[in-house]
Design a protein around this motif. Structure first.
Motif, mmCIF file in Angstrom:
data_model
loop_
_atom_site.group_PDB
_atom_site.id
_atom_site.type_symbol
_atom_site.label_atom_id
_atom_site.label_comp_id
_atom_site.label_asym_id
_atom_site.label_seq_id
_atom_site.Cartn_x
_atom_site.Cartn_y
_atom_site.Cartn_z
ATOM 1 N N GLN A 131 2.794 -2.666 6.043
ATOM 2 C CA GLN A 131 2.111 -3.842 6.559
ATOM 3 C C GLN A 131 3.105 -4.755 7.275
ATOM 4 O O GLN A 131 4.320 -4.619 7.157
ATOM 5 C CB GLN A 131 1.445 -4.611 5.420
ATOM 6 C CG GLN A 131 0.304 -3.887 4.740
ATOM 7 C CD GLN A 131 -0.397 -4.786 3.732
ATOM 8 O OE1 GLN A 131 -0.338 -6.010 3.819
ATOM 9 N NE2 GLN A 131 -1.068 -4.175 2.769
ATOM 10 N N ARG A 156 -6.390 -10.425 3.769
ATOM 11 C CA ARG A 156 -5.386 -10.255 2.708
ATOM 12 C C ARG A 156 -4.892 -11.593 2.177
ATOM 13 O O ARG A 156 -4.743 -11.772 0.960
ATOM 14 C CB ARG A 156 -4.213 -9.434 3.245
ATOM 15 C CG ARG A 156 -4.544 -7.975 3.526
ATOM 16 C CD ARG A 156 -3.377 -7.291 4.191
ATOM 17 N NE ARG A 156 -3.698 -5.933 4.612
ATOM 18 C CZ ARG A 156 -3.242 -5.378 5.726
ATOM 19 N NH1 ARG A 156 -2.451 -6.077 6.529
ATOM 20 N NH2 ARG A 156 -3.569 -4.142 6.041
ATOM 21 N N ASN A 171 0.846 -1.185 0.000
ATOM 22 C CA ASN A 171 0.000 0.000 0.000
ATOM 23 C C ASN A 171 0.885 1.240 0.000
ATOM 24 O O ASN A 171 2.113 1.154 0.091
ATOM 25 C CB ASN A 171 -0.945 -0.001 1.207
ATOM 26 C CG ASN A 171 -0.205 -0.212 2.517
ATOM 27 O OD1 ASN A 171 0.938 0.197 2.675
ATOM 28 N ND2 ASN A 171 -0.856 -0.851 3.476
ATOM 29 N N ASN A 172 0.248 2.381 -0.116
ATOM 30 C CA ASN A 172 0.970 3.655 -0.163
ATOM 31 C C ASN A 172 1.005 4.352 1.191
ATOM 32 O O ASN A 172 1.318 5.535 1.274
ATOM 33 C CB ASN A 172 0.312 4.581 -1.193
ATOM 34 C CG ASN A 172 0.414 4.029 -2.605
ATOM 35 O OD1 ASN A 172 1.429 3.437 -2.971
ATOM 36 N ND2 ASN A 172 -0.633 4.216 -3.395
ATOM 37 N N SER A 173 0.671 3.623 2.238
ATOM 38 C CA SER A 173 0.630 4.212 3.570
ATOM 39 C C SER A 173 2.041 4.391 4.124
ATOM 40 O O SER A 173 2.981 3.681 3.749
ATOM 41 C CB SER A 173 -0.193 3.326 4.512
ATOM 42 O OG SER A 173 -0.106 3.788 5.837
#
Length: 218
Positions: free
Chosen positions: A117, A160, A111-113
């Motif tokens: 993760q 996921r 993700n782009n966070s």
């Protein structure tokens, strides 16, 4: 005492009606003002409540739930006690590695966070722990206690990995061809009985080498 004329009585009646109408209009105006003020107060308090809920992460503060992750024990089990590894994840370490190699590049794990993760191997271990248990032991709460993660983290890991595994469906699931069917039937016949050879798709679990099928007599 002189009697009132019809004209004077009419004037009095009209004056009374006018006064009554004026009183009604006044009461209506007061009621309307009250309703508007009540609605304004309600809307203001409602907006304050919504703002309070949105800005408060925990409505009822409580001490954090202590957790101690047992995930590091998997490395020890892999090397020194594979049986304990199997009890937790229900697969061989080699099988775990193969599954990991097949799913670790799936976009669902990226993700782009600014908060990355968990490692894919951790997420896979969490999923396999849940998939290999049932009842309360497979619940997000018990899995969180075992893994040291939050309940929400356990649910996200599970979701996921399921997404990544479903992407492999067409490559992993296929019907056997005729030679594979015949080989499976021969194996079933050798390990059970000739009458059961066509049940090659349901041969998982314990195999009992009966000489022939059992028959119930009445």
């Amino acid at each position: 005492m002189s009697a009132a004329s019809p004209e004077s009585l009419l004037d009095v009646d009209m004056e009374a009606q006018s006064s009554s109408q004026s009183d009604n209009e006044s009461d209506s105006s007061i009621s309307s003002d009250f309703d508007q003020e009540f609605i304004a107060i309600f809307e203001r308090r409602y907006c304050d409540l919504v703002r309070e809920i949105e800005n408060t992460r925990v409505l009822s503060p409580a001490p954090p739930v202590p957790k101690m992750s047992q995930l590091p024990l998997l490395d020890h089990f892999r090397e020194y006690n594979v049986e304990r590894w199997r009890r937790k994840l229900q697969v061989e370490p080699e099988t775990f590695d193969v599954i990991l190699s097949l799913i670790q590049e799936d976009p669902v794990f990226y993700n782009n966070s600014n908060n990355p993760q968990l490692p894919v191997e951790v997420q896979l271990a969490v999923f396999l722990f849940r998939a290999g248990h049932y009842g309360n032991a497979a619940s997000p709460e018990d899995t969180a206690g075992w893994s040291g993660l939050s309940v929400g983290g356990v649910e996200k890991c599970t979701d996921r990995v399921i997404v990544a595994l479903l992407a492999l469906h067409d490559n992993a699931i296929s019907l056997p061809n005729e030679p594979e069917k015949e080989a499976a039937k021969e194996w079933v016949e050798e390990n059970s009985c000739p009458e059961w050879r066509d049940g090659f798709l349901v041969c998982d679990g314990s195999k009992i080498p009966f000489f022939s099928t059992t028959r119930t007599t009445r």
